[in-house]
Design a protein around this motif. Structure first.
Motif, PDB file in Angstrom:
ATOM      1  N   ASN A 492       0.809  -1.225   0.000  1.00 54.70           N
ATOM      2  CA  ASN A 492       0.000   0.000   0.000  1.00 54.70           C
ATOM      3  C   ASN A 492       0.843   1.277   0.000  1.00 54.70           C
ATOM      4  N   GLY A 493       2.070   1.159  -0.454  1.00 55.48           N
ATOM      5  CA  GLY A 493       2.905   2.340  -0.621  1.00 55.48           C
ATOM      6  C   GLY A 493       3.800   2.627   0.569  1.00 55.48           C
ATOM      7  N   LEU A 494       4.895   3.328   0.275  1.00 53.17           N
ATOM      8  CA  LEU A 494       5.900   3.664   1.284  1.00 53.17           C
ATOM      9  C   LEU A 494       6.399   5.084   1.020  1.00 53.17           C
ATOM     10  N   LYS A 495       6.591   5.856   2.101  1.00 54.45           N
ATOM     11  CA  LYS A 495       7.092   7.221   1.973  1.00 54.45           C
ATOM     12  C   LYS A 495       8.213   7.445   2.982  1.00 54.45           C
ATOM     13  N   ILE A 496       9.315   8.032   2.502  1.00 55.27           N
ATOM     14  CA  ILE A 496      10.443   8.394   3.354  1.00 55.27           C
ATOM     15  C   ILE A 496      10.713   9.884   3.167  1.00 55.27           C
ATOM     16  N   GLU A 497      10.815  10.596   4.262  1.00 51.71           N
ATOM     17  CA  GLU A 497      11.181  12.011   4.188  1.00 51.71           C
ATOM     18  C   GLU A 497      12.345  12.262   5.135  1.00 51.71           C
ATOM     19  N   PHE A 498      13.246  13.107   4.661  1.00 55.26           N
ATOM     20  CA  PHE A 498      14.460  13.386   5.418  1.00 55.26           C
ATOM     21  C   PHE A 498      14.801  14.854   5.223  1.00 55.26           C
ATOM     22  N   THR A 499      15.082  15.562   6.289  1.00 59.14           N
ATOM     23  CA  THR A 499      15.524  16.955   6.186  1.00 59.14           C
ATOM     24  C   THR A 499      16.890  17.083   6.843  1.00 59.14           C
ATOM     25  N   VAL A 538      16.706  15.038  10.439  1.00 59.35           N
ATOM     26  CA  VAL A 538      15.497  14.381  10.938  1.00 59.35           C
ATOM     27  C   VAL A 538      14.933  13.524   9.809  1.00 59.35           C
ATOM     28  N   SER A 539      14.536  12.292  10.123  1.00 58.69           N
ATOM     29  CA  SER A 539      13.935  11.418   9.116  1.00 58.69           C
ATOM     30  C   SER A 539      12.665  10.800   9.672  1.00 58.69           C
ATOM     31  N   ILE A 540      11.763  10.431   8.759  1.00 60.92           N
ATOM     32  CA  ILE A 540      10.495   9.827   9.171  1.00 60.92           C
ATOM     33  C   ILE A 540      10.006   8.911   8.049  1.00 60.92           C
ATOM     34  N   PHE A 541       9.399   7.774   8.429  1.00 54.64           N
ATOM     35  CA  PHE A 541       8.955   6.769   7.475  1.00 54.64           C
ATOM     36  C   PHE A 541       7.460   6.512   7.685  1.00 54.64           C
ATOM     37  N   GLY A 542       6.723   6.408   6.580  1.00 52.96           N
ATOM     38  CA  GLY A 542       5.302   6.089   6.668  1.00 52.96           C
ATOM     39  C   GLY A 542       4.901   5.056   5.624  1.00 52.96           C
ATOM     40  N   ARG A 543       3.811   4.303   5.890  1.00 49.29           N
ATOM     41  CA  ARG A 543       3.328   3.285   4.952  1.00 49.29           C
ATOM     42  C   ARG A 543       1.812   3.138   5.069  1.00 49.29           C
ATOM     43  N   ASN A 544       1.276   2.310   4.189  1.00 50.05           N
ATOM     44  CA  ASN A 544      -0.163   2.042   4.146  1.00 50.05           C
ATOM     45  C   ASN A 544      -0.960   3.309   3.804  1.00 50.05           C
ATOM     46  N   PHE A 545      -0.834   3.731   2.531  1.00 49.72           N
ATOM     47  CA  PHE A 545      -1.553   4.896   2.034  1.00 49.72           C
ATOM     48  C   PHE A 545      -2.884   4.468   1.417  1.00 49.72           C
ATOM     49  N   PRO A 546      -3.906   5.352   1.447  1.00 54.06           N
ATOM     50  CA  PRO A 546      -5.214   4.983   0.879  1.00 54.06           C
ATOM     51  C   PRO A 546      -5.100   4.552  -0.581  1.00 54.06           C
ATOM     52  N   ASN A 547      -4.373   5.323  -1.360  1.00 53.98           N
ATOM     53  CA  ASN A 547      -4.030   4.952  -2.730  1.00 53.98           C
ATOM     54  C   ASN A 547      -2.854   5.825  -3.167  1.00 53.98           C
ATOM     55  N   ASP A 548      -2.408   5.646  -4.389  1.00 55.56           N
ATOM     56  CA  ASP A 548      -1.193   6.319  -4.835  1.00 55.56           C
ATOM     57  C   ASP A 548      -1.370   7.822  -5.052  1.00 55.56           C
ATOM     58  N   ASN A 549      -2.597   8.315  -5.015  1.00 58.42           N
ATOM     59  CA  ASN A 549      -2.811   9.759  -5.144  1.00 58.42           C
ATOM     60  C   ASN A 549      -2.537  10.504  -3.846  1.00 58.42           C
ATOM     61  N   GLY A 557      -1.103   5.400   6.819  1.00 65.07           N
ATOM     62  CA  GLY A 557      -1.833   4.685   7.863  1.00 65.07           C
ATOM     63  C   GLY A 557      -0.959   4.395   9.064  1.00 65.07           C
ATOM     64  N   GLU A 558       0.362   4.376   8.852  1.00 67.40           N
ATOM     65  CA  GLU A 558       1.262   4.067   9.956  1.00 67.40           C
ATOM     66  C   GLU A 558       2.575   4.814   9.770  1.00 67.40           C
ATOM     67  N   ILE A 559       2.973   5.530  10.815  1.00 66.38           N
ATOM     68  CA  ILE A 559       4.319   6.101  10.880  1.00 66.38           C
ATOM     69  C   ILE A 559       5.143   5.103  11.673  1.00 66.38           C
ATOM     70  N   PHE A 560       6.079   4.414  11.012  1.00 65.86           N
ATOM     71  CA  PHE A 560       6.687   3.257  11.654  1.00 65.86           C
ATOM     72  C   PHE A 560       8.171   3.397  11.958  1.00 65.86           C
ATOM     73  N   ASN A 561       8.771   4.476  11.533  1.00 65.63           N
ATOM     74  CA  ASN A 561      10.192   4.619  11.835  1.00 65.63           C
ATOM     75  C   ASN A 561      10.572   6.095  11.709  1.00 65.63           C
ATOM     76  N   GLY A 562      11.685   6.456  12.272  1.00 65.65           N
ATOM     77  CA  GLY A 562      12.179   7.823  12.206  1.00 65.65           C
ATOM     78  C   GLY A 562      13.425   7.982  13.039  1.00 65.65           C
ATOM     79  N   GLY A 563      14.034   9.129  12.930  1.00 66.87           N
ATOM     80  CA  GLY A 563      15.248   9.372  13.689  1.00 66.87           C
ATOM     81  C   GLY A 563      15.719  10.795  13.509  1.00 66.87           C
ATOM     82  N   GLY A 564      16.785  11.131  14.203  1.00 65.65           N
ATOM     83  CA  GLY A 564      17.348  12.462  14.112  1.00 65.65           C
ATOM     84  C   GLY A 564      18.732  12.494  14.704  1.00 65.65           C
ATOM     85  N   ALA A 565      19.517  13.490  14.308  1.00 58.76           N
ATOM     86  CA  ALA A 565      20.880  13.619  14.810  1.00 58.76           C
ATOM     87  C   ALA A 565      21.323  15.064  14.677  1.00 58.76           C
ATOM     88  N   THR A 566      22.257  15.470  15.509  1.00 55.58           N
ATOM     89  CA  THR A 566      22.887  16.790  15.411  1.00 55.58           C
ATOM     90  C   THR A 566      24.392  16.606  15.484  1.00 55.58           C
TER      91      THR A 566
END
Length: 1009
Positions: A492-499, A538-549, A557-566
């Motif tokens: 159901n899709g996967l999203k990774i964001e990192f700043t 900072v990073s964050i991971f999410g999965r299980n999207f309603p659809n690809d739009n 549907g779920e934020i399942f991982n993340g992290g951060g560092a300085t």
């Protein structure tokens, strides 16, 4: 302090001395053809702060004080000339060419010098040389332009890392790239994003159309003023400035098309099936069975669609049909005697030759200076850029589009049962799914700038202070739609964001004093510098999207991982330099810098980096002064010590990090301390000769250098009983030595001009001592004592047994007499691994010919590399004779088939894979037509009625012709897998489905108002 400075500036602005003024006009032309010279600098000798430049017709005009008596005119490539004003109101001035550029001003770091007084080795490239080049970053435009500077693109991916080596590789585990300084600001040139993806080039944020000049400090005498970070050389970038009493508006618009420089050759469907069947039959039993399946069953199970009559050219699907670029650049420069400004805006939109690859950049710049009095001037240099990369997966990932070439040609591109959909059952992943089912983007915001103030409290003394910043804001986004994420277990899709944000700020404060007594000339600089860098991720991971739009993280549907560092570090420095000359013939320069760096051990935090250089202008001696053939001759010599710093920010400390286990928090040790950790130190000796012949019609320079690096920052193996396997220590040494030569000749002058520039570099690198350690990176690359860094190490291929088609390898085992056993074996496991190749070139060169006639100019630039080896890491599958179902290189048609066949291609055998060996080493020598540009400046009489000062049409080509024996995509290659491997800095010259360079043709229009 802030209020005091504010009061001082306001007071200085209010002191305006009024002088009697007189008007002066003039025109400047070339002595040989009478054509006007544009952009000539004109200064008042008695008041150097007053000046202007010539316009597009060579005209100039400005108001002068009555005290003005002499004008000083200077122009790149021409002799500086002094003209007495007297009572004249108009001047007609002709300048003559000078090949030696002795009066050219060269930026040296915390100051500048005339070229004739320079005792170090500095290469200068003008902004005009690289302006408009159809590349993403300025390092690519510098390729082949300077001796001793080897620049190579890792691949044809837009925004990709560029490797820059000044006089060879000087480190193993520390940084190998030069230090970059823009308008006095030391910028951060390391990739910010820490996730495992190809290293992008942070210097791509810089719009090189704003660059006025680039100085490359190569020897220690030139670079030691930057001390602890100068072992890899220093590149100083000066951006464009405003004009006095003249406003110039320039609009440059261009559009171009790109295609791959070369394509590989693969088996077509008929050839593929013939060779696959042959490979199967060569290993099948008497019943036509291999591992329990017939040939038909193997093909039906693993290459569906093979019998549908398809002949897909998968390599063609790698490339974009609409690859190319569009660019718009607007510059406005102007001002008066007191205030000068330069304003620019740039827009670049590139579509890569590889599908899903793109690069966009919007940039702006403001450079402003104001002279409030004869004693005080101040200003600001500021640039803002936003870049957006459409990225590709690293070369080793199956989503790398180039790996589509491994898909059998007998499989279809589109699903036969659903012609609007891609065929989902190819042997390997079809990267075209990423075009509609994934979105990989990396965006940057970058602010680089400084404010500065110069105060002259007494005669000959200048006090300078500045505050600089390099702020970086990066955003890395990966969305995998259901069409591709299901293969990684995310239907159901996967999203990774990192700043990642970096705040890098610095201040430089120094005094410069100039004194002259008779024939003695002295210039002294004394100052301090402070720099601090802070990073946050900072990073964050999410999965299980309603659809690809729905692609935003708040739709997951779920934020399942993340992290951060300085992270952070700081450097406090003190520096000094003394330049002395006697009678303008005998030159001496001394410099020293002391750096304190928070990254090093508490017992070794400060380092001292001195340098000394001397010069002797022999052509001014009486025994050579009147030689009609010798116009200039200078001997230079230098010695200096520079340093290098680690890539990590806390390498000397014992480190811990928080961790999680079964829902509980914990602390985990991750690094063992080393309080004695210190800088790498590089000593360099340089001997050079500058010359000019036949009234400067021929000029050049020759240099020999030898530099040794000691106290290498090296990850050393330690007893595992410590809880760790390695520790960063100062261990070992390496050396680089070589020759450089540059030659410029003005072959023809007059209305038709022909100028040739040639540069040549030969560098020899050797690891001299790492206490017997072997440092490996990836597949076959390593560093070891007695050999150049990055040599390829694997079994040595001995060809094919003509009797049975076996691949043979040299044993290379040591015999009792100490010699190597050169007998052969068909068992690669019996063959010793040896050095099989060297990615470092024997020499590099560049040749530029420039022709001009009546406004038409043609420039032809060839760049070449000789003697570099390339390891085709993908050859294990492209030339393995069907160890699996990969399509094969066309060279497989020359395989062994019958006893007695003489060939280097073994018999094809299904399921019998190839292994790493020298079979996949190829000669990477190449000669490339790097740049070809033709332009036409329309005559002023044609364009004046339109209110224009300049109208230029131009056509520019990049990488138009490549001559090489390399059989892969591109001989200028270094897979980006090195960026995600351990010890990746030593990995060069490996090809692993690496995209080729782009061949680009650009048409443009440049208008001056």
């Amino acid at each position: 302090m802030r209020s005091l400075l504010h009061t001082l500036v306001c007071c200085c602005l209010s002191i305006i001395t009024i002088h009697a003024q007189k008007s002066l006009t003039g025109k400047i032309t070339d002595t040989t053809d009478g054509l006007p010279l544009i952009g000539v600098s004109i200064l008042v000798k008695e008041a150097p702060q007053l000046g202007t430049i010539s316009d597009f017709e060579g005209h100039f005009s400005f108001s002068l004080p009555d005290s003005a008596q002499t004008l000083v005119l200077s122009y790149t490539g021409y002799r500086t000339k002094e003209i007495e004003i007297l009572a004249k109101n108009h001047l007609e001035i002709a300048l003559s060419e000078s090949a030696t550029l002795l009066d050219e001003v060269v930026v040296t770091g915390y100051g500048s010098q005339l070229r004739s007084n320079v005792t170090g080795n500095i290469s200068k490239i003008s902004g005009e040389t690289i302006e408009g080049t159809p590349v993403t970053s300025f390092e690519s435009a510098l390729q082949g332009q300077a001796a001793g500077v080897f620049i190579s693109s890792e691949s044809g991916k837009l925004g990709q890392n560029i490797n820059v080596r000044i006089r060879g590789t000087a480190s193993l585990n520390a940084g190998v790239e030069p230090l970059y300084v823009i308008d006095g600001v030391v910028i951060n040139s390391q990739e910010q994003m820490s996730l495992k993806h190809p290293r992008l080039n942070p210097l791509a944020d810089i719009n090189f159309n704003d660059i006025a000049s680039i100085e490359i400090l190569k020897d220690a005498a030139a670079a030691a003023i930057y001390g602890s970070r100068a072992s890899n050389g220093v590149i100083l970038i000066t951006t464009k400035r405003g004009l006095a009493n003249e406003t110039q508006i320039t609009l440059d618009v261009s559009s171009g098309w790109s295609s791959p420089t070369r394509k590989s050759k693969w088996l077509n469907a008929k050839q593929y099936l013939e060779l696959w069947d042959e490979a199967f039959n060569n290993v099948a039993d008497a019943d036509g069975i291999v591992d329990g399946f017939t040939a038909e069953q193997w093909k039906n199970n693993f290459i569906p669609g093979w019998d549908g009559g398809y002949d897909t050219n998968w390599e063609d699907e790698i490339y974009n049909d609409d690859a190319g670029q569009k660019q718009v650049q607007l510059n406005i420069a102007g001002g008066n005697e007191k205030t000068k400004y330069y304003i620019s805006g740039g827009w670049l939109d590139q579509t890569g030759i590889i599908i899903t690859n793109s690069f966009k950049r919007i940039s702006g710049r403001l450079n402003l200076t104001h002279q409030s009095s004869k004693k005080l001037d101040f200003g600001v240099n500021m640039s803002l850029a936003h870049s957006l990369h459409g990225e590709l997966q690293h070369d080793g990932g199956f989503a790398n589009p180039v790996q589509m070439s491994a898909i059998p040609p007998v499989q279809p591109l589109y699903d036969p049962e659903n012609p609007d959909e891609l065929f989902p059952s190819t042997v390997y992943f079809n990267a075209k799914f990423y075009e509609d089912n994934a979105d990989w983007k990396t965006g940057y915001h970058r602010i680089i700038g400084n404010t500065f103030l110069n105060w002259k409290p007494i005669k000959n003394l200048t006090l300078h202070t500045d505050l600089g910043t390099d702020m970086y804001f990066g955003h890395f986004s990966r969305f995998y739609g259901s069409g591709v994420a299901r293969d990684s277990g995310e239907p159901n899709g996967l999203k990774i964001e990192f700043t990642g944000n970096t705040f890098n700020y610095s201040t430089n404060n120094y005094a410069t004093y100039a004194a002259t007594t008779g024939d003695h000339h002295l210039l002294m600089t004394l100052g301090m510098s402070y720099q601090e860098l802070k990073e946050r991720e900072v990073s964050i991971f999410g999965r299980n999207f309603p659809n690809d739009n729905f692609q935003n993280l708040d739709s997951a549907g779920e934020i399942f991982n993340g992290g951060g560092a300085t992270s952070n570090y700081s450097i406090l420095s003190y520096f000094s330099r003394l330049n002395y000359d006697f009678d303008n013939k005998y030159l001496l320069s001394l410099s020293a810098r002391m750096d304190g760096d928070s990254r090093f051990g508490k017992d070794s935090r400060y380092g001292f980096f001195p340098a000394i250089s001397a010069g002797w202008i022999l052509s001014k001696e009486n025994f050579l002064k009147n030689n009609p053939n010798l116009s200039y001759l200078k001997l230079r010599a230098s010695w200096g010590l520079t340093g290098n710093t680690p890539l990590d920010h806390f390498p000397s400390l014992g480190l811990f990090e928080g961790t999680r286990y079964a829902g509980n928090a914990g602390i985990l040790p991750i690094q063992i301390p080393n309080p004695n950790l210190k800088w790498e130190k590089t000593k360099q000796i340089n001997i050079g000769l500058d010359f000019g012949l036949l009234e400067d019609r021929i000029s050049g320079q020759v240099d020999y250098y030898h530099k040794t690096t000691d106290d290498l920052l090296l990850q050393v193996n330690i007893p595992s009983t410590s809880g760790f396997t390695t520790q960063l220590q100062n261990v070992g040494s390496m050396e680089n030595k070589g020759w450089e030569a540059m030659l410029t000749s003005y072959n023809l002058s007059g209305q038709f001009k022909w100028k040739t520039s040639l540069n040549f570099s030969k560098n020899s690198n050797r690891v001299t001592n790492i206490q017997g350690q072997i440092i490996e990176s990836g597949s076959v690359t390593r560093a070891m004592e007695g050999f150049p860094v990055g040599v390829f190490f694997a079994p040595e291929y001995a060809g094919v047994d003509p009797d049975n088609g076996d691949a043979l390898f040299y044993l290379n085992t040591k015999m009792d007499n100490g010699e190597l056993d050169r007998s052969t074996t068909n068992d690669i496991n019996q063959a010793e691994r040896v050095v099989i190749g060297d990615p470092n070139p024997d020499f590099t060169y560049g040749i530029t010919n420039t022709f001009s006639w009546k406004g038409i100019e043609l420039q032809i630039f060839f760049q070449g590399v000789y003697g570099a080896d390339i390891y085709n890491g993908a050859g294990r599958w492209q030339l393995d004779g069907f160890g699996w179902f990969d399509n094969q290189d066309i060279r497989m048609l020359n395989r062994w088939q019958n006893p007695g066949d003489q060939t280097v291609i073994p018999q094809v055998r299904f399921l019998q894979s190839s292994f790493q060996s020298s079979r996949f080493i190829e000669d990477g020598t190449y000669l490339r037509l790097k740049n070809l540009a033709i332009s036409y400046d329309l005559p002023s009489r044609w364009i004046e009625k339109m209110g224009l000062q300049k109208l230029k049409l131009y056509l520019q080509g990049q990488n138009l012709i490549t001559l090489t024996d390399y059989q892969g995509w591109d001989p200028e290659v270094s897979t980006d897998l090195s960026n995600i491997r351990a010890n990746g800095g030593i990995a060069l010259g490996e090809d692993f489905y690496t995209p080729p360079q782009a061949k680009t043709l650009v048409f443009g229009l440049k208008v001056g108002f």
